[in-house]
Scaffold this motif. Structure first.
Motif, PDB file in Angstrom:
ATOM      1  N   GLN A  83       0.794  -1.177  -0.201  1.00  0.00           N
ATOM      2  CA  GLN A  83       0.054   0.220  -0.063  1.00  0.00           C
ATOM      3  C   GLN A  83       0.787   1.394  -0.122  1.00  0.00           C
ATOM      4  O   GLN A  83       0.368   2.528  -0.335  1.00  0.00           O
ATOM      5  N   LEU A  84       2.030   1.294   0.446  1.00  0.00           N
ATOM      6  CA  LEU A  84       3.029   2.414   0.493  1.00  0.00           C
ATOM      7  C   LEU A  84       3.157   2.708  -0.932  1.00  0.00           C
ATOM      8  O   LEU A  84       3.733   4.124  -1.182  1.00  0.00           O
ATOM      9  N   ALA A  97       9.895  11.407  -8.217  1.00  0.00           N
ATOM     10  CA  ALA A  97      10.319  12.601  -7.337  1.00  0.00           C
ATOM     11  C   ALA A  97      11.662  13.080  -7.511  1.00  0.00           C
ATOM     12  O   ALA A  97      11.972  13.914  -6.779  1.00  0.00           O
ATOM     13  N   GLY A  98      12.226  12.343  -8.543  1.00  0.00           N
ATOM     14  CA  GLY A  98      13.642  12.915  -8.826  1.00  0.00           C
ATOM     15  C   GLY A  98      14.645  12.156  -7.951  1.00  0.00           C
ATOM     16  O   GLY A  98      15.744  12.997  -7.580  1.00  0.00           O
ATOM     17  N   ALA A  99      14.698  10.797  -7.604  1.00  0.00           N
ATOM     18  CA  ALA A  99      15.622  10.387  -6.718  1.00  0.00           C
ATOM     19  C   ALA A  99      16.845  10.151  -7.542  1.00  0.00           C
ATOM     20  O   ALA A  99      16.673   9.326  -8.496  1.00  0.00           O
ATOM     21  N   GLY A 100      18.047  10.554  -7.087  1.00  0.00           N
ATOM     22  CA  GLY A 100      18.968  10.527  -7.964  1.00  0.00           C
ATOM     23  C   GLY A 100      20.230   9.679  -7.463  1.00  0.00           C
ATOM     24  O   GLY A 100      21.362   9.654  -7.787  1.00  0.00           O
ATOM     25  N   ARG A 127       8.577  10.303   1.362  1.00  0.00           N
ATOM     26  CA  ARG A 127       9.161   9.910   0.385  1.00  0.00           C
ATOM     27  C   ARG A 127      10.598  11.021   0.383  1.00  0.00           C
ATOM     28  O   ARG A 127      11.609  10.266  -0.112  1.00  0.00           O
ATOM     29  N   ASP A 128      10.408  12.174   0.933  1.00  0.00           N
ATOM     30  CA  ASP A 128      11.675  12.980   1.175  1.00  0.00           C
ATOM     31  C   ASP A 128      12.861  12.136   1.833  1.00  0.00           C
ATOM     32  O   ASP A 128      14.024  12.204   1.323  1.00  0.00           O
TER      33      ASP A 128
END
Length: 501
Positions: A320-321, A370-373, A329-330
């Motif tokens: 469910q996450l 979200a742009g996870a780099g 998320r951050d």
């Protein structure tokens, strides 16, 4: 091993312990088996009598077993005594002697791991299944002890295929039902012995599945993981187990138990029927625990960190996450960046496996949006191409099942080690060792306040004393009057009288 036909009676507790000491010190010239058997019958009779009539706690029966292990009767005939007691487990039905036998075998196995192998080879696992199944109401303490013995035996040694085949759906369902039935038991909120048996059974199934992958003709190939099967079919009925599983991971410091929990979580999050076994709030707690532990693990604990990352990917991708609102998320992105080699100078550069696993997690759809780099950072740092190797990013059950650790090893805390290093000194090093065993982080010692000087400008000030030699209270001197303010030259010139013409 039947009770001996004793010609004496035990009337006091001291008499029992004295007689027990005499029995465990029995000398057997030429290893006479009849003499050993007689002594063991007497020991078993006395230890069972101790539990039934004189025992104030479970420790008393353990003391009876410990005295046998430390006595000359056992040490001079170790293999024979162990074999006879194992056979007694296979044949005994009365609760009192069974409790004594199980206690001895548990302690013996902790002293010498090979004792568990002897038990498995003799068929004790199947016997424990029979004793545990459905017999918890008559003697709960014996039931708990038998569960503990099954757990210790199974986490040290690999079970035989025949042993796993004897575990049926009914036994696993029975254990889950026990946990649900004890949900309101304040004395055992986590149902630890039952949960540990289910965890170690799951690991044995995982080991069997890896053997089946490498050898299709292995008898392990026909074995079904009945723990995952039960949760797949009836998961909503047994949610208390899942809640307690997360609570245990949150509090557990033993590395081997953390791995057992993570292995089951991995299977649950990679099996479609159990994607939503946990409540959403429990999944959020689990994510918090994983984030904390990933940041708290010392650099050298690579295997445990890899396992956490392997669980993190299906947790974020399948449960469910993965649905909005996306929880933390951050924070997840920050952790991935740190593990990839940036964001915190206390972390060593990542190894190739960590970089690959971080890259895999960063590709979870809602994180990538979200742009996870972190994955790109890892690729640039190591100079490797993770995207070009599709097989490298695939995680199989073999990788998770292969991670092991010796029982009793505690997972250290990065925060505790860092705090200890800051305050380390010859005087505090010994104390910090004790604090580590208690899991308490070291605290920075307070600096002593500066001492008030007893002198003015380097000249000692004499202390006024009264007649008995004690110092008189100091008198506060009034402040000196400030010197008169000097007028500046301009003001003085203006105020001066004009010269006469």
């Amino acid at each position: 091993m039947a009770d001996p036909d004793t010609s004496y009676t035990i009337e006091t507790e001291q008499q029992l312990w004295d007689e027990l000491e005499r029995v465990v010190a029995t000398q057997c010239p030429g290893h006479a088996h009849e003499t050993i058997d007689d002594a063991l019958r007497t020991w078993l009779h006395l230890a069972a009598k101790c539990r039934d009539e004189f025992s104030q706690s479970e420790d008393d029966v353990a003391a009876c077993s410990q005295r046998l292990i430390g006595g000359s009767l056992f040490n001079a005939n170790r293999d024979y005594v162990r074999t006879q007691i194992i056979y007694s487990l296979m044949e005994e039905d009365e609760a009192g002697p069974l409790y004594v036998i199980a206690t001895f075998l548990l302690l013996d196995g902790r002293h010498e791991d090979s004792a568990y192998r002897s038990m498995i080879d003799a068929g004790c696992f199947h016997r424990l299944l029979e004793l545990i199944n459905g017999n918890n109401e008559s003697d709960p303490s014996l039931h708990r002890l038998l569960l503990q013995l099954m757990y210790e035996m199974s986490r040290i040694e690999k079970l035989r295929s025949d042993d796993l085949l004897h575990v049926d759906d009914g036994f696993v369902t029975y254990l889950f039902q026990l946990i649900e039935g004890l949900a309101d038991d304040v004395h055992d909120p986590y149902h630890y012995p039952i949960i540990r048996v289910l965890l170690v059974l799951n690991e044995q199934y995982m080991v069997a599945s890896t053997e089946a992958i490498t050898d299709a003709s292995s008898p392990m190939a026909s074995i079904t993981n009945r723990v995952v099967k039960c949760l797949s079919l009836y998961g909503p009925m047994y949610r208390t187990f899942g809640e307690n599983l997360i609570l245990l991971l949150n509090r557990e410091t033993e590395t081997s138990l953390q791995l057992l929990i993570l292995k089951l979580l991995y299977l649950l999050f990679t099996t479609k029927a159990t994607y939503e076994y946990f409540y959403t709030n429990d999944l959020r707690v689990l994510l918090d625990v994983i984030i904390r532990n990933l940041l708290d693990l010392p650099n050298e604990y690579l295997s445990l960190r890899h396992t956490y990352l392997r669980v993190l990917y299906p947790l974020l991708a399948h449960t469910q996450l993965s649905q909005p609102p996306h929880y933390k998320r951050d924070e997840i992105i920050k952790v991935l960046n740190i593990l990839a080699g940036t964001g915190n100078f206390h972390f060593a550069p990542p190894d190739e496996t960590t970089a690959r696993l971080v890259d895999r997690v960063s590709k979870v759809k809602w994180l990538a949006e979200a742009g996870a780099g972190a994955g790109e950072i890892a690729r640039k740092f190591l100079g490797i191409s993770l995207e070009s190797s599709d097989s490298a990013s695939k995680i199989s059950v073999v990788d998770v099942a292969a991670v092991t650790e010796k029982p009793g090893v505690k997972t250290p805390s990065r925060k505790a080690e860092f705090d200890t290093a800051e305050v380390s000194s010859p005087e505090t090093d010994a104390k910090s060792i004790g604090d580590e065993t208690k899991g308490a982080p070291s605290r920075r010692p307070k600096k002593p306040l500066p001492e008030v000087p007893r002198h003015r400008h380097g000249v000692p000030v004499p202390v006024a004393r009264n007649g008995n030699g004690s110092p008189l209270p100091e008198k506060k001197l009034p402040p000196k009057a400030p010197p008169p303010r000097r007028k500046n030259r301009v003001q003085a010139a203006e105020a001066a009288p004009a010269p006469a013409s």
